[in-house]
Structures are given as C-alpha cells and as structure tokens.
Design a protein around this motif. Sequence first.
Motif, PDB file in Angstrom:
ATOM      1  N   ARG A  36       0.840  -1.206   0.000  1.00 43.25           N
ATOM      2  CA  ARG A  36       0.000   0.000   0.000  1.00 43.25           C
ATOM      3  C   ARG A  36       0.873   1.254   0.000  1.00 43.25           C
ATOM      4  O   ARG A  36       0.629   2.197  -0.751  1.00 43.25           O
ATOM      5  CB  ARG A  36      -0.945  -0.008   1.198  1.00 43.25           C
ATOM      6  CG  ARG A  36      -1.910   1.157   1.190  1.00 43.25           C
ATOM      7  CD  ARG A  36      -2.954   1.065   2.284  1.00 43.25           C
ATOM      8  NE  ARG A  36      -2.366   0.910   3.605  1.00 43.25           N
ATOM      9  CZ  ARG A  36      -2.569  -0.137   4.404  1.00 43.25           C
ATOM     10  NH1 ARG A  36      -3.354  -1.122   4.045  1.00 43.25           N
ATOM     11  NH2 ARG A  36      -1.985  -0.192   5.582  1.00 43.25           N
ATOM     12  N   GLU A  83       1.027   3.991  -2.977  1.00 39.80           N
ATOM     13  CA  GLU A  83       0.722   5.389  -2.663  1.00 39.80           C
ATOM     14  C   GLU A  83       1.859   6.299  -3.134  1.00 39.80           C
ATOM     15  O   GLU A  83       1.627   7.341  -3.755  1.00 39.80           O
ATOM     16  CB  GLU A  83       0.491   5.565  -1.167  1.00 39.80           C
ATOM     17  CG  GLU A  83       0.103   6.967  -0.781  1.00 39.80           C
ATOM     18  CD  GLU A  83      -0.212   7.096   0.693  1.00 39.80           C
ATOM     19  OE1 GLU A  83      -1.025   7.965   1.034  1.00 39.80           O
ATOM     20  OE2 GLU A  83       0.357   6.343   1.510  1.00 39.80           O
ATOM     21  N   THR A 120       1.901   6.698  -6.844  1.00 40.25           N
ATOM     22  CA  THR A 120       0.806   7.564  -7.275  1.00 40.25           C
ATOM     23  C   THR A 120       1.248   9.023  -7.299  1.00 40.25           C
ATOM     24  O   THR A 120       0.894   9.782  -8.194  1.00 40.25           O
ATOM     25  CB  THR A 120      -0.407   7.393  -6.333  1.00 40.25           C
ATOM     26  OG1 THR A 120      -0.824   6.032  -6.383  1.00 40.25           O
ATOM     27  CG2 THR A 120      -1.561   8.287  -6.725  1.00 40.25           C
ATOM     28  N   PHE A 121       2.046   9.401  -6.324  1.00 36.91           N
ATOM     29  CA  PHE A 121       2.471  10.796  -6.226  1.00 36.91           C
ATOM     30  C   PHE A 121       3.676  11.131  -7.094  1.00 36.91           C
ATOM     31  O   PHE A 121       3.816  12.268  -7.529  1.00 36.91           O
ATOM     32  CB  PHE A 121       2.760  11.162  -4.768  1.00 36.91           C
ATOM     33  CG  PHE A 121       1.505  11.322  -3.964  1.00 36.91           C
ATOM     34  CD1 PHE A 121       0.714  12.450  -4.094  1.00 36.91           C
ATOM     35  CD2 PHE A 121       1.103  10.329  -3.089  1.00 36.91           C
ATOM     36  CE1 PHE A 121      -0.465  12.597  -3.370  1.00 36.91           C
ATOM     37  CE2 PHE A 121      -0.073  10.460  -2.351  1.00 36.91           C
ATOM     38  CZ  PHE A 121      -0.856  11.592  -2.497  1.00 36.91           C
ATOM     39  N   LEU A 177      -6.484   2.193  -0.118  1.00 38.97           N
ATOM     40  CA  LEU A 177      -6.053   3.576  -0.346  1.00 38.97           C
ATOM     41  C   LEU A 177      -7.227   4.445  -0.780  1.00 38.97           C
ATOM     42  O   LEU A 177      -7.374   5.581  -0.314  1.00 38.97           O
ATOM     43  CB  LEU A 177      -4.955   3.632  -1.406  1.00 38.97           C
ATOM     44  CG  LEU A 177      -3.544   3.335  -0.938  1.00 38.97           C
ATOM     45  CD1 LEU A 177      -2.608   3.209  -2.127  1.00 38.97           C
ATOM     46  CD2 LEU A 177      -3.048   4.395   0.019  1.00 38.97           C
ATOM     47  N   LYS A 178      -8.059   3.919  -1.665  1.00 42.15           N
ATOM     48  CA  LYS A 178      -9.239   4.674  -2.111  1.00 42.15           C
ATOM     49  C   LYS A 178     -10.128   5.011  -0.921  1.00 42.15           C
ATOM     50  O   LYS A 178     -10.589   6.148  -0.783  1.00 42.15           O
ATOM     51  CB  LYS A 178     -10.028   3.866  -3.135  1.00 42.15           C
ATOM     52  CG  LYS A 178      -9.370   3.753  -4.479  1.00 42.15           C
ATOM     53  CD  LYS A 178     -10.238   2.899  -5.399  1.00 42.15           C
ATOM     54  CE  LYS A 178      -9.624   2.696  -6.747  1.00 42.15           C
ATOM     55  NZ  LYS A 178     -10.478   1.846  -7.609  1.00 42.15           N
ATOM     56  N   THR A 179     -10.358   4.029  -0.059  1.00 40.29           N
ATOM     57  CA  THR A 179     -11.197   4.234   1.127  1.00 40.29           C
ATOM     58  C   THR A 179     -10.568   5.270   2.050  1.00 40.29           C
ATOM     59  O   THR A 179     -11.244   6.167   2.552  1.00 40.29           O
ATOM     60  CB  THR A 179     -11.399   2.898   1.881  1.00 40.29           C
ATOM     61  OG1 THR A 179     -12.034   1.980   0.992  1.00 40.29           O
ATOM     62  CG2 THR A 179     -12.239   3.083   3.124  1.00 40.29           C
ATOM     63  N   LEU A 180      -9.271   5.161   2.255  1.00 45.11           N
ATOM     64  CA  LEU A 180      -8.556   6.096   3.114  1.00 45.11           C
ATOM     65  C   LEU A 180      -8.673   7.525   2.597  1.00 45.11           C
ATOM     66  O   LEU A 180      -8.956   8.457   3.351  1.00 45.11           O
ATOM     67  CB  LEU A 180      -7.081   5.697   3.214  1.00 45.11           C
ATOM     68  CG  LEU A 180      -6.178   6.573   4.050  1.00 45.11           C
ATOM     69  CD1 LEU A 180      -6.580   6.502   5.518  1.00 45.11           C
ATOM     70  CD2 LEU A 180      -4.734   6.169   3.883  1.00 45.11           C
ATOM     71  N   TYR A 181      -8.501   7.699   1.291  1.00 45.52           N
ATOM     72  CA  TYR A 181      -8.546   9.043   0.720  1.00 45.52           C
ATOM     73  C   TYR A 181      -9.956   9.616   0.651  1.00 45.52           C
ATOM     74  O   TYR A 181     -10.125  10.817   0.585  1.00 45.52           O
ATOM     75  CB  TYR A 181      -7.856   9.069  -0.646  1.00 45.52           C
ATOM     76  CG  TYR A 181      -6.360   9.222  -0.488  1.00 45.52           C
ATOM     77  CD1 TYR A 181      -5.783  10.477  -0.412  1.00 45.52           C
ATOM     78  CD2 TYR A 181      -5.540   8.112  -0.361  1.00 45.52           C
ATOM     79  CE1 TYR A 181      -4.418  10.631  -0.230  1.00 45.52           C
ATOM     80  CE2 TYR A 181      -4.181   8.246  -0.180  1.00 45.52           C
ATOM     81  CZ  TYR A 181      -3.629   9.501  -0.117  1.00 45.52           C
ATOM     82  OH  TYR A 181      -2.280   9.645   0.081  1.00 45.52           O
ATOM     83  N   ARG A 182     -10.970   8.740   0.651  1.00 47.29           N
ATOM     84  CA  ARG A 182     -12.351   9.211   0.671  1.00 47.29           C
ATOM     85  C   ARG A 182     -12.807   9.595   2.078  1.00 47.29           C
ATOM     86  O   ARG A 182     -13.757  10.336   2.230  1.00 47.29           O
ATOM     87  CB  ARG A 182     -13.288   8.120   0.135  1.00 47.29           C
ATOM     88  CG  ARG A 182     -13.358   8.102  -1.346  1.00 47.29           C
ATOM     89  CD  ARG A 182     -14.464   7.174  -1.811  1.00 47.29           C
ATOM     90  NE  ARG A 182     -13.868   6.291  -2.801  1.00 47.29           N
ATOM     91  CZ  ARG A 182     -13.859   4.973  -2.755  1.00 47.29           C
ATOM     92  NH1 ARG A 182     -14.458   4.326  -1.802  1.00 47.29           N
ATOM     93  NH2 ARG A 182     -13.270   4.284  -3.700  1.00 47.29           N
ATOM     94  N   SER A 183     -12.119   9.077   3.082  1.00 47.02           N
ATOM     95  CA  SER A 183     -12.537   9.328   4.467  1.00 47.02           C
ATOM     96  C   SER A 183     -12.234  10.777   4.855  1.00 47.02           C
ATOM     97  O   SER A 183     -11.396  11.443   4.249  1.00 47.02           O
ATOM     98  CB  SER A 183     -11.841   8.374   5.425  1.00 47.02           C
ATOM     99  OG  SER A 183     -10.496   8.749   5.616  1.00 47.02           O
ATOM    100  N   ARG A 231      -8.465  12.226   6.097  1.00 51.15           N
ATOM    101  CA  ARG A 231      -7.333  12.599   5.242  1.00 51.15           C
ATOM    102  C   ARG A 231      -7.362  14.058   4.944  1.00 51.15           C
ATOM    103  O   ARG A 231      -8.218  14.742   4.712  1.00 51.15           O
ATOM    104  CB  ARG A 231      -7.366  11.843   3.927  1.00 51.15           C
ATOM    105  CG  ARG A 231      -6.671  10.517   3.956  1.00 51.15           C
ATOM    106  CD  ARG A 231      -5.311  10.600   4.456  1.00 51.15           C
ATOM    107  NE  ARG A 231      -4.364  10.535   3.368  1.00 51.15           N
ATOM    108  CZ  ARG A 231      -3.088  10.354   3.551  1.00 51.15           C
ATOM    109  NH1 ARG A 231      -2.592  10.214   4.719  1.00 51.15           N
ATOM    110  NH2 ARG A 231      -2.270  10.327   2.554  1.00 51.15           N
TER     111      ARG A 231
END
Length: 75
Positions: A28, A32, A35-36, A66-72, A75
């Motif tokens: 993960r 991540e 991605t950056f 990661l998608k879930t984390l960034y939607r929460s 973040r």
Amino acid sequence: DEAAAGAVNHYDAEAIPEELHPKPEEIRAIVEALTFVSKEPVTMKELARMFKGVDKAVIEAQIEDLKTLYRSEER
C-alpha cells in the motif's frame, strides 16, 4: 522446446521468493508513493510486474484500501 522452457525458467528466476514478498501495508505504501511520483497513471500490469509473484488480489485490495482512506474525512 528448449527456448520455451528457458523462458519459463527465466521468468521463475525473476519472481520474488514468497518469503521476501512485501507485507500488504508495504505494498500500500509503495503504491501510494508511486501515485504521487509518477507522471502517468500506474497500471495494474506495471504493479504486477513490480510485485512479481504477489497475488494480484493482494495488490488490488491495497489499492481499494487507499481509495477508502482518501475518501474518508480523516485525510
């Protein structure tokens, strides 16, 4: 045929031994970071090549995390 057998052995030689596979949280973190730093989207094919021998479902699960984390809202 020897060439085909050699190709299979060559691929197997490049696979990461299971005991050296990164842990899911390490996958993960790597995804991540990629991605950056990547100028272009990183494809699943590229990730599978980077994590040779790691089940694609493990990689996909980390992407979903990661998608879930960034939607929460945390973040």
